[in-house]
Design a protein around this motif. Structure first.
Motif, PDB file in Angstrom:
ATOM      1  N   ALA A  50       0.838  -1.163  -0.080  1.00  0.00           N
ATOM      2  CA  ALA A  50      -0.025  -0.150  -0.086  1.00  0.00           C
ATOM      3  C   ALA A  50       0.840   1.323   0.025  1.00  0.00           C
ATOM      4  CB  ALA A  50      -0.861   0.034   1.313  1.00  0.00           C
ATOM      5  N   ARG A  51       1.854   1.251   0.700  1.00  0.00           N
ATOM      6  CA  ARG A  51       2.863   2.466   0.735  1.00  0.00           C
ATOM      7  C   ARG A  51       3.615   2.552  -0.559  1.00  0.00           C
ATOM      8  NH1 ARG A  51       6.627   4.501   5.479  1.00  0.00           N
ATOM      9  NH2 ARG A  51       7.002   6.280   4.682  1.00  0.00           N
ATOM     10  N   LEU A  52       3.906   1.483  -1.147  1.00  0.00           N
ATOM     11  CA  LEU A  52       4.506   1.620  -2.631  1.00  0.00           C
ATOM     12  C   LEU A  52       3.702   2.041  -3.481  1.00  0.00           C
ATOM     13  CD1 LEU A  52       7.046   0.525  -4.411  1.00  0.00           C
ATOM     14  CD2 LEU A  52       5.983  -1.445  -4.506  1.00  0.00           C
ATOM     15  N   LEU A  53       2.321   1.858  -3.481  1.00  0.00           N
ATOM     16  CA  LEU A  53       1.382   2.321  -4.570  1.00  0.00           C
ATOM     17  C   LEU A  53       1.327   3.980  -4.292  1.00  0.00           C
ATOM     18  CD1 LEU A  53      -1.747  -0.253  -4.124  1.00  0.00           C
ATOM     19  CD2 LEU A  53       0.025   0.071  -6.057  1.00  0.00           C
ATOM     20  N   ARG A  54       1.426   4.450  -2.979  1.00  0.00           N
ATOM     21  CA  ARG A  54       1.345   5.568  -2.864  1.00  0.00           C
ATOM     22  C   ARG A  54       2.693   6.327  -3.142  1.00  0.00           C
ATOM     23  NH1 ARG A  54       1.029   8.573   3.209  1.00  0.00           N
ATOM     24  NH2 ARG A  54       0.873  10.634   2.426  1.00  0.00           N
ATOM     25  N   ALA A  55       3.940   5.840  -2.985  1.00  0.00           N
ATOM     26  CA  ALA A  55       5.119   6.199  -3.430  1.00  0.00           C
ATOM     27  C   ALA A  55       5.287   6.465  -4.718  1.00  0.00           C
ATOM     28  CB  ALA A  55       6.174   5.315  -2.967  1.00  0.00           C
ATOM     29  N   VAL A  56       4.702   5.435  -5.609  1.00  0.00           N
ATOM     30  CA  VAL A  56       4.940   5.657  -7.199  1.00  0.00           C
ATOM     31  C   VAL A  56       3.516   6.698  -7.733  1.00  0.00           C
ATOM     32  CG1 VAL A  56       6.201   3.646  -7.505  1.00  0.00           C
ATOM     33  CG2 VAL A  56       3.319   3.412  -7.716  1.00  0.00           C
ATOM     34  N   GLY A  57       2.924   7.007  -6.954  1.00  0.00           N
ATOM     35  CA  GLY A  57       1.602   7.779  -7.257  1.00  0.00           C
ATOM     36  C   GLY A  57       0.482   7.274  -7.867  1.00  0.00           C
TER      37      GLY A  57
END
Length: 78
Positions: A50-57
């Motif tokens: 979930a954090r990775l999805l946020r990080a890549v926008g």
């Protein structure tokens, strides 16, 4: 783990039924039901995804409907 939870923009929950965790990446535009649920073995893995999805926008599409809701909507239109 609390820091990961606060940074997650996507819904992370325990899998139901069964062991594991899920990340909901999309929602139906007609009813808001969950679509495209990704399964993980641990809460930490789900939170990291979930954090990775946020990080890549990653931005989920806002104009998709699940099959069930779409069929019900079309039935009501006819």
């Amino acid at each position: 783990m609390g820091q990961l939870r606060s940074a997650a923009r996507f819904h992370v929950r325990e899998a139901d039924p069964g062991p594991g965790w899920e990340v909901v990446t999309d929602h139906c535009c007609l009813s808001g039901c969950d679509m495209n649920v990704r399964a993980f073995q641990s809460e930490r893995d789900a939170l990291l995804f979930a954090r990775l999805l946020r990080a890549v926008g990653y931005q989920p599409p806002h104009n998709i409907a699940c099959q069930t809701c779409y069929e019900e909507h079309m039935k009501d239109c006819i």
